[in-house]
Design a protein around this motif. Structure first.
Motif, mmCIF file in Angstrom:
data_model
loop_
_atom_site.group_PDB
_atom_site.id
_atom_site.type_symbol
_atom_site.label_atom_id
_atom_site.label_comp_id
_atom_site.label_asym_id
_atom_site.label_seq_id
_atom_site.Cartn_x
_atom_site.Cartn_y
_atom_site.Cartn_z
ATOM 1 N N VAL A 54 0.855 -0.962 0.098
ATOM 2 C CA VAL A 54 0.039 0.126 -0.030
ATOM 3 C C VAL A 54 0.987 1.221 0.070
ATOM 4 O O VAL A 54 2.047 1.087 0.875
ATOM 5 N N ASN A 55 0.562 2.171 -0.865
ATOM 6 C CA ASN A 55 1.422 3.393 -0.949
ATOM 7 C C ASN A 55 1.246 4.406 0.162
ATOM 8 O O ASN A 55 -0.202 4.697 0.721
ATOM 9 N N LEU A 56 2.102 4.866 0.788
ATOM 10 C CA LEU A 56 1.893 6.096 1.667
ATOM 11 C C LEU A 56 1.684 7.214 1.143
ATOM 12 O O LEU A 56 2.265 7.633 -0.014
ATOM 13 N N ARG A 57 1.251 8.373 1.797
ATOM 14 C CA ARG A 57 1.018 9.309 0.996
ATOM 15 C C ARG A 57 2.265 10.286 1.446
ATOM 16 O O ARG A 57 2.954 10.025 2.368
ATOM 17 N N PRO A 58 2.500 11.527 0.610
ATOM 18 C CA PRO A 58 3.593 12.388 1.068
ATOM 19 C C PRO A 58 3.560 12.842 2.377
ATOM 20 O O PRO A 58 2.641 13.280 2.995
ATOM 21 N N SER A 59 4.726 12.488 3.173
ATOM 22 C CA SER A 59 4.999 13.095 4.582
ATOM 23 C C SER A 59 4.207 12.169 5.448
ATOM 24 O O SER A 59 4.217 12.221 6.644
ATOM 25 N N GLU A 60 3.364 11.010 5.078
ATOM 26 C CA GLU A 60 2.748 10.123 6.053
ATOM 27 C C GLU A 60 3.618 9.408 6.726
ATOM 28 O O GLU A 60 4.746 8.654 6.112
#
Length: 214
Positions: A54-60
């Motif tokens: 699963v991809n993390l959001r920017p800065s997550e």
């Protein structure tokens, strides 16, 4: 001859005793999911054969991750994710800005639990679904635990039970002056001892059972 017979009887006795002890012992469930974070992704490796990411959001940022038996889970500063050996994908829940810092997570081979300031989120490997309940205003969290097939959440005003095949949290109200003395969670059962009652909830139950202590 007598000594040989006595030795044989003794050997048989110990074999029977060992079998009884082992059959009553808790079966250990192997961790079937490995979790790794890499290049803005969180990857679950299922039984060492297939990977699901699963991809993390920017800065997550990932705040917590764990795996146990058939489940894997992780918590970020904005979402809560769970995966099972049968789900085929990560399942996620969005969290409000102030929820992650107050969140308490618990994981067992079949149950995942996340408790924030105003709600409890459960997940079962048997149903592959999130189940959620919200707390009344001003209720404060006291305890949150998972057993193999059951989860329990205790607040200042209620006790919540969730079984591995439950469709909702089952709650029981606490009295105004009723206080929590002990919370015990086993494979299939949660037991809560209060100042007034002994409350119990089993994994396949539909209600809390109570025994008055006064």
């Amino acid at each position: 001859m007598f000594r040989c017979r006595k030795a044989l009887i003794t050997l048989i006795f110990f074999i029977i005793l060992s079998y009884t002890i082992s059959s009553n012992a808790e079966e250990v469930i192997e961790d079937l999911i490995d979790i790794a974070e890499s290049k803005s992704k969180v990857i679950a490796i299922i039984e060492g054969k297939r990977s699901i990411s699963v991809n993390l959001r920017p800065s997550e940022k990932v705040l917590w991750s764990d795996s146990s038996g058939n489940l894997g889970a992780f918590l970020t500063d904005s979402r809560f994710f769970v995966i099972s050996t049968t789900s085929g994908a990560w399942y996620g829940k969005r969290l409000k800005l102030d929820e992650p810092e107050k969140a308490v997570a618990s994981l067992s081979p079949f149950m995942a639990l996340l408790v924030t300031g105003d709600r409890a989120i459960g997940y079962s490997a048997s149903t592959d679904k999130f189940i959620e309940t919200r707390f009344p205003l001003y209720d404060e969290q006291i305890a949150a635990e998972t057993g193999r097939y059951v989860a329990v959440v205790i607040t200042s005003g209620r006790a919540y039970g969730l079984g591995v095949k439950s469709s909702s949290f089952i709650e029981v109200r606490l009295g105004i002056k009723e206080t929590i003395k002990e919370v015990k969670v086993t494979l299939n059962k949660a037991t809560v001892r209060t100042s007034d009652r002994l409350l119990s909830f089993v994994a396949d139950g539909f209600s809390w059972k109570e025994h008055r202590l006064k």
